[in-house]
Design an enzyme around this catalytic site. Structure first.
Site, PDB file in Angstrom:
ATOM      1  N   GLN A 118     -32.950  76.216  -0.026  1.00  0.00           N
ATOM      2  CA  GLN A 118     -32.519  74.823   0.104  1.00  0.00           C
ATOM      3  C   GLN A 118     -33.361  73.889  -0.753  1.00  0.00           C
ATOM      4  O   GLN A 118     -32.864  72.883  -1.259  1.00  0.00           O
ATOM      5  CB  GLN A 118     -32.576  74.376   1.573  1.00  0.00           C
ATOM      6  CG  GLN A 118     -31.594  75.080   2.479  1.00  0.00           C
ATOM      7  CD  GLN A 118     -32.228  76.261   3.191  1.00  0.00           C
ATOM      8  OE1 GLN A 118     -33.143  76.910   2.677  1.00  0.00           O
ATOM      9  NE2 GLN A 118     -31.772  76.555   4.394  1.00  0.00           N
ATOM     10  N   ASP A 128     -35.852  70.027  12.696  1.00  0.00           N
ATOM     11  CA  ASP A 128     -34.563  70.327  13.335  1.00  0.00           C
ATOM     12  C   ASP A 128     -34.602  70.005  14.818  1.00  0.00           C
ATOM     13  O   ASP A 128     -33.588  69.639  15.409  1.00  0.00           O
ATOM     14  CB  ASP A 128     -34.209  71.796  13.122  1.00  0.00           C
ATOM     15  CG  ASP A 128     -33.777  72.067  11.689  1.00  0.00           C
ATOM     16  OD1 ASP A 128     -32.569  72.014  11.428  1.00  0.00           O
ATOM     17  OD2 ASP A 128     -34.650  72.291  10.839  1.00  0.00           O
ATOM     18  N   LYS A 147     -37.376  74.494   9.217  1.00  0.00           N
ATOM     19  CA  LYS A 147     -37.000  75.667   8.435  1.00  0.00           C
ATOM     20  C   LYS A 147     -38.165  76.652   8.311  1.00  0.00           C
ATOM     21  O   LYS A 147     -39.312  76.252   8.142  1.00  0.00           O
ATOM     22  CB  LYS A 147     -36.524  75.224   7.054  1.00  0.00           C
ATOM     23  CG  LYS A 147     -35.943  76.335   6.193  1.00  0.00           C
ATOM     24  CD  LYS A 147     -34.773  77.043   6.879  1.00  0.00           C
ATOM     25  CE  LYS A 147     -33.632  76.119   7.224  1.00  0.00           C
ATOM     26  NZ  LYS A 147     -32.534  76.832   7.935  1.00  0.00           N
TER      27      LYS A 147
END
Length: 209
Positions: free
Chosen positions: A58, A99, A110
């Site tokens: 990402q 998150d 992550k």
């Protein structure tokens, strides 16, 4: 968050980030990346080290693209280079998103975030989490209660599920997230202000005035 976080970013800051916390992952200008955009707009002469963020990349695919399009000076690195950059004194601070955040400030993000936090602590580098109030889960007292998703093995055996880099028979452990204990976090930047340690009482003080 972009406004509150500016007091943490000095002129010429060299910032390390992990995964994607920009507009491609969230809304508006993003979370942690929004601070970087604002600092760049204020001509603070910042630069950004972008972790590639294995196994789904990402950082390489999203964060590097966003920052390049916005003309923010950035350099892409593989995840295992971050500690070496810190040892060389080329990183001034870490900014990344979250998150889920437990009531005590333990943070899930992550996979690879915990490694960055440990290295930052060892090298006395501030490690900042940026997330809105909606990211906090007050039903979970500590990070031990945050469920961690286990993803498919081919995300690791292959690059972006295309180019195989490992035998198809090899066993794979592939958690999508890890949890960073609050003791490794310097501060949490939220949409209602900055929370400093001790996190549990200060989170309550900010959000439940």
């Amino acid at each position: 968050m972009a406004d509150y976080g500016q007091k943490l970013i000095p002129q010429g800051a060299r910032i390390l980030t992990h995964c994607n916390s920009g507009f491609l992952a969230t809304s508006g200008k993003g979370t942690a990346i929004s601070l970087i955009y604002r600092a760049h707009a204020l001509k603070k002469n910042i630069s950004v080290w972008v972790d590639e963020t294995r196994p789904l990349l990402q950082g390489a695919r999203l964060t590097a693209w966003e920052l390049t399009k916005a003309k923010v000076p950035c350099t892409l690195i593989s995840d295992n280079m971050a500690a070496y950059l810190m040892q060389q004194k080329k990183v001034d601070m870490v900014f990344l998103g979250a998150d889920r955040i437990a009531a005590n400030g333990d943070t899930a993000n992550k996979i690879g975030t915990y490694s960055v936090a440990v290295c930052a602590k060892h090298h006395h580098i501030p490690f900042y989490v940026v997330a809105p109030k909606s990211t906090f889960d007050f039903s979970i007292s500590t990070g031990k209660g945050i469920p961690i998703e286990q993803r498919g093995p081919d995300e690791v055996r292959k690059i972006l599920n295309k180019t195989r880099i490992a035998p198809k028979e090899v066993a794979v452990y592939n958690p999508a997230f890890d949890v960073t204990p609050n003791k490794l976090i310097s501060a949490i930047v939220t949409d209602q202000g900055i929370i400093h340690p001790p996190f549990k009482p200060n989170i309550k003080k900010l959000f439940f005035k």
